[in-house]
Write an enzyme that holds these catalytic residues in place. Sequence first.
Site, PDB file in Angstrom:
ATOM      1  N   LYS A   1      19.119  15.630  26.697  1.00  0.00           N
ATOM      2  CA  LYS A   1      18.172  14.642  27.234  1.00  0.00           C
ATOM      3  C   LYS A   1      18.845  13.786  28.308  1.00  0.00           C
ATOM      4  CE  LYS A   1      14.641  14.498  23.720  1.00  0.00           C
ATOM      5  NZ  LYS A   1      13.740  13.739  22.883  1.00  0.00           N
TER       6      LYS A   1
ATOM      7  N   LYS B   1      12.428  25.304  24.011  1.00  0.00           N
ATOM      8  CA  LYS B   1      11.518  24.862  22.953  1.00  0.00           C
ATOM      9  C   LYS B   1      10.216  24.327  23.560  1.00  0.00           C
ATOM     10  CE  LYS B   1      12.033  20.797  21.047  1.00  0.00           C
ATOM     11  NZ  LYS B   1      11.714  19.683  20.159  1.00  0.00           N
TER      12      LYS B   1
ATOM     13  N   LYS C   1       6.718  18.225  23.872  1.00  0.00           N
ATOM     14  CA  LYS C   1       5.674  17.303  24.334  1.00  0.00           C
ATOM     15  C   LYS C   1       5.946  16.863  25.765  1.00  0.00           C
ATOM     16  CE  LYS C   1       5.785  14.797  20.149  1.00  0.00           C
ATOM     17  NZ  LYS C   1       7.189  14.517  20.276  1.00  0.00           N
TER      18      LYS C   1
END
Length: 332
Positions: free
Chosen positions: A114, A196, A199
């Site tokens: 991230k 993956k 969202k």
Amino acid sequence: MKTIVSGIQPTGAINIGTYLGSIKNFVALQQAHPDHHFFLFIADTHALTVPQDPVKLRQAIKELAAMYVACGINLKQTSLFVQSAVSAHQEMDVLLQSFAYMGELERMTQYKDKALKQTSGIRASLFTYPVLMAGDILLYDAEFVPVGDDQKQHLELTRTIAERVNHQFPDFFNVPKPLIPELTARIMSLQNPDQKMSKSDPNVKSKILLTDDAAIIKKRIRSAVTDSEGTIRYDANSKKGLSNLIRIYAALENRTISDIVKRYETSDYQTFKADLGDLVASHLEPIQARYHSLLKSQELIDILNDGQAGAEALAIKKVQRFKKKLGLGLNR
Ligand code: AQP
């Protein structure tokens, strides 16, 4: 009381990856563990680890709460609440910061991934995210924590922190065990089966939202990346895209991969994708109807208020006991 804890970040509309990797399993777990109480929360404090628009965040919290209920969790067995409303989560986070080491947090792959995606300042909360997560779980002495593959490393750190505390204060925390679903531990992006389904992925074609209508669902599945071999068989290495779709199919029908492969072994991708589109759309239809009626209702607010009271009853006591053990305050 035996407990199971889980949370989802309100960082965007819920997709079928989070549903199959997490929410759908709760319903099955509740049936398998009728003697366990579930603490399910909307992890809004975790969402602040990356920039959020406050108006959108508040809306996402409400939508996620409605979605949890619409997906069929048994409310008699569950305390459903918003994480930030139970301030014991923040208190436990602060206390556990002193039981986690910098080196451990630096090794967290989700932090590294991230942080790489951030264009401006990386928040300190992104770095300490696993400590807050450890607090979320340890507050309720969870026996099990159902998580997808991506959260496995964080759960291992939670166990390490619990054992470190227990070393100083024997048996203070229950050391939780992960429950990782075999089939749906990692549902992949429909456009990039190496990634993956997330969202926060800006590519709308990469995911199916639980609120998508039937036409969109079928379109997303039709355009999902597969391969040119043309044979329906499962191979998670050389046929990642198709294998991902087979896993989604099997999970929705509660069948094995080989059941699905056998059924479609003489079919083409087009037929398989069309059937999967119908299956996803019909599975989501009743969930969507319940979701839309809940969103506007007082019932949802009442469920969250009850859930908060149930969570606080345990969490506040646990924090107070921990502070006392640590020698904080005067304990008058
Ligand atoms: N694609 C997935 N496959 C299987 N399980 C998944 N989970 C999430 N995506 C998948 C599981 O759902 C739970 C809640 O996840 P989360 O929302 O708290 O955090 P996340 O894993 O960071 O989810 P996203 O969608 O990738 O969010 P963003 O994009 O905001 O970072 C967890 O148990 C997770 O494993």
